[in-house]
Design a protein around this motif. Sequence first.
Motif, PDB file in Angstrom:
ATOM      1  N   THR A   6      35.059  43.604  20.895  1.00 20.59           N
ATOM      2  CA  THR A   6      35.005  42.145  20.867  1.00 20.59           C
ATOM      3  C   THR A   6      36.118  41.543  21.708  1.00 20.59           C
ATOM      4  N   GLN A   7      37.318  42.090  21.566  1.00 20.98           N
ATOM      5  CA  GLN A   7      38.457  41.586  22.352  1.00 20.98           C
ATOM      6  C   GLN A   7      38.236  41.817  23.842  1.00 20.98           C
ATOM      7  N   ARG A   8      37.675  42.993  24.186  1.00 17.73           N
ATOM      8  CA  ARG A   8      37.409  43.295  25.595  1.00 17.73           C
ATOM      9  C   ARG A   8      36.369  42.334  26.154  1.00 17.73           C
ATOM     10  N   SER A   9      35.333  42.041  25.351  1.00 17.79           N
ATOM     11  CA  SER A   9      34.291  41.121  25.790  1.00 17.79           C
ATOM     12  C   SER A   9      34.849  39.731  26.036  1.00 17.79           C
ATOM     13  N   ARG A  10      35.710  39.262  25.141  1.00 19.26           N
ATOM     14  CA  ARG A  10      36.316  37.948  25.315  1.00 19.26           C
ATOM     15  C   ARG A  10      37.203  37.907  26.545  1.00 19.26           C
ATOM     16  N   SER A  11      37.913  39.006  26.794  1.00 17.30           N
ATOM     17  CA  SER A  11      38.774  39.067  27.977  1.00 17.30           C
ATOM     18  C   SER A  11      37.947  38.982  29.250  1.00 17.30           C
ATOM     19  N   GLU A  12      36.826  39.684  29.276  1.00 12.38           N
ATOM     20  CA  GLU A  12      35.956  39.664  30.451  1.00 12.38           C
ATOM     21  C   GLU A  12      35.327  38.296  30.649  1.00 12.38           C
ATOM     22  N   ASP A  13      35.038  37.598  29.552  1.00  9.36           N
ATOM     23  CA  ASP A  13      34.452  36.264  29.646  1.00  9.36           C
ATOM     24  C   ASP A  13      35.396  35.271  30.298  1.00  9.36           C
ATOM     25  N   ARG A  14      36.699  35.551  30.231  1.00 13.66           N
ATOM     26  CA  ARG A  14      37.689  34.606  30.745  1.00 13.66           C
ATOM     27  C   ARG A  14      38.417  35.114  31.977  1.00 13.66           C
ATOM     28  N   ARG A  15      38.046  36.288  32.457  1.00 17.15           N
ATOM     29  CA  ARG A  15      38.705  36.853  33.637  1.00 17.15           C
ATOM     30  C   ARG A  15      38.279  36.088  34.884  1.00 17.15           C
ATOM     31  N   ILE A  16      39.241  35.688  35.702  1.00 20.36           N
ATOM     32  CA  ILE A  16      38.921  34.908  36.897  1.00 20.36           C
ATOM     33  C   ILE A  16      38.082  35.744  37.855  1.00 20.36           C
ATOM     34  N   SER A  17      37.010  35.144  38.333  1.00 19.96           N
ATOM     35  CA  SER A  17      36.056  35.832  39.200  1.00 19.96           C
ATOM     36  C   SER A  17      36.652  36.141  40.579  1.00 19.96           C
ATOM     37  N   PRO A  18      36.283  37.285  41.182  1.00 16.39           N
ATOM     38  CA  PRO A  18      36.703  37.574  42.560  1.00 16.39           C
ATOM     39  C   PRO A  18      36.234  36.507  43.541  1.00 16.39           C
ATOM     40  N   VAL A  19      35.106  35.863  43.242  1.00 18.22           N
ATOM     41  CA  VAL A  19      34.602  34.806  44.124  1.00 18.22           C
ATOM     42  C   VAL A  19      35.624  33.671  44.216  1.00 18.22           C
ATOM     43  N   PHE A  20      36.211  33.303  43.094  1.00 20.75           N
ATOM     44  CA  PHE A  20      37.204  32.230  43.094  1.00 20.75           C
ATOM     45  C   PHE A  20      38.463  32.662  43.834  1.00 20.75           C
ATOM     46  N   TRP A  21      38.862  33.935  43.678  1.00 21.35           N
ATOM     47  CA  TRP A  21      40.033  34.434  44.406  1.00 21.35           C
ATOM     48  C   TRP A  21      39.785  34.383  45.910  1.00 21.35           C
ATOM     49  N   VAL A  22      38.547  34.672  46.337  1.00 21.74           N
ATOM     50  CA  VAL A  22      38.203  34.596  47.764  1.00 21.74           C
ATOM     51  C   VAL A  22      38.321  33.157  48.254  1.00 21.74           C
ATOM     52  N   LEU A  23      37.853  32.206  47.449  1.00 18.88           N
ATOM     53  CA  LEU A  23      37.971  30.800  47.825  1.00 18.88           C
ATOM     54  C   LEU A  23      39.433  30.392  47.963  1.00 18.88           C
ATOM     55  N   LEU A  24      40.266  30.821  47.016  1.00 18.40           N
ATOM     56  CA  LEU A  24      41.694  30.511  47.088  1.00 18.40           C
ATOM     57  C   LEU A  24      42.338  31.147  48.317  1.00 18.40           C
ATOM     58  N   ALA A  25      41.957  32.401  48.606  1.00 15.37           N
ATOM     59  CA  ALA A  25      42.513  33.093  49.771  1.00 15.37           C
ATOM     60  C   ALA A  25      42.105  32.385  51.061  1.00 15.37           C
ATOM     61  N   THR A  26      40.853  31.934  51.129  1.00 13.32           N
ATOM     62  CA  THR A  26      40.383  31.195  52.298  1.00 13.32           C
ATOM     63  C   THR A  26      41.141  29.888  52.457  1.00 13.32           C
ATOM     64  N   LEU A  27      41.355  29.197  51.344  1.00 12.64           N
ATOM     65  CA  LEU A  27      42.105  27.941  51.359  1.00 12.64           C
ATOM     66  C   LEU A  27      43.525  28.161  51.864  1.00 12.64           C
ATOM     67  N   ALA A  28      44.201  29.184  51.338  1.00 10.82           N
ATOM     68  CA  ALA A  28      45.583  29.457  51.730  1.00 10.82           C
ATOM     69  C   ALA A  28      45.671  29.887  53.192  1.00 10.82           C
ATOM     70  N   THR A  29      44.767  30.761  53.615  1.00 13.90           N
ATOM     71  CA  THR A  29      44.782  31.256  54.995  1.00 13.90           C
ATOM     72  C   THR A  29      44.497  30.135  55.983  1.00 13.90           C
ATOM     73  N   ALA A  30      43.490  29.316  55.675  1.00 13.02           N
ATOM     74  CA  ALA A  30      43.161  28.206  56.562  1.00 13.02           C
ATOM     75  C   ALA A  30      44.311  27.201  56.604  1.00 13.02           C
ATOM     76  N   GLY A  31      44.959  26.961  55.468  1.00 15.12           N
ATOM     77  CA  GLY A  31      46.096  26.054  55.438  1.00 15.12           C
ATOM     78  C   GLY A  31      47.235  26.552  56.307  1.00 15.12           C
ATOM     79  N   TRP A  32      47.508  27.859  56.219  1.00 14.12           N
ATOM     80  CA  TRP A  32      48.561  28.435  57.062  1.00 14.12           C
ATOM     81  C   TRP A  32      48.203  28.311  58.542  1.00 14.12           C
ATOM     82  N   ALA A  33      46.943  28.587  58.890  1.00 18.29           N
ATOM     83  CA  ALA A  33      46.515  28.525  60.283  1.00 18.29           C
ATOM     84  C   ALA A  33      46.653  27.099  60.835  1.00 18.29           C
TER      85      ALA A  33
END
Length: 271
Positions: A6-33
């Motif tokens: 149950t605890q593992r399931s709840r943790s997975e339900d709230r784990r930040i998606s890799p898709v969002f990390w990609v969006l953040l990385a794109t935002l940071a990289t484009a900002g630096w450029a």
Amino acid sequence: MTFADTQRSRSEDRRISPVFWVLLATLATAGWAVWSGYGNAGFGVFLFVVAGWMVSLCLHEYAHARTAMHSGDISIGAKGYLTLNPFKYVNTLFSFVLPVIFVILGGIGLPGGAVYIERHRIQGRLKHSLISAAGPLVNVVFAALLLIPVGAGWLDDSTVHAFYEGQELNVSPLAVALGFLGMLQLSAALLNLLPVPGLDGYGIIEPWLSPQARRAVAPFAPYGMLAVFIVLWQSAVNQWFFGLVYDLMGFFGVDGGYAQLGHYLFQFWQN
């Protein structure tokens, strides 16, 4: 199911998606450029604004979901809404594709609706109103975070300058990108607070309406966002609305010209 499962399931339900990390990385990289002058400034501003806009859409919907969960809808986590993954939302077309198209076509920040909330689990009209208000509040906070550095002059000493129709201006391209993205956040907050069916503004007042009124308005909800976009295409309404948005930018010490120049660079395919 064991307690550990149950605890593992709840943790997975709230784990930040890799898709969002990609969006953040794109935002940071484009900002630096854009800040450093690497590559084409217009394309960099385009990537920065689109990535930033999609990040704000994710946070907007996350705010709705998180508020709903704390208000009593315990099904939110299992739906994946707390992972910040845009593909977990109810309708990707209305939640992300159309809002990005609206930005590209008209420079208008208009978020869509995305999360399905089991309203019967939530008791109290005030809680329902707060759930709807949480999304626009995120846009206001995001706008402040974007515009305060520009208004405070933190980007004034940049060695890289923006160009307008071949003329070099004494302003950082990152500053105008932040100005344009901040303008989108303010316009999104204002538009989404309109009491139009399908938008959060109507969601705020809906719990206080009579059942008869809610039933009468319900068939129009799917078309509210498109109706607002069509109205904004009218020149008089468009000028009045963006004049109001630029006035709000002035509270942060940012001139509306920053947003206009940012929009110019954003449309790199026309320059």
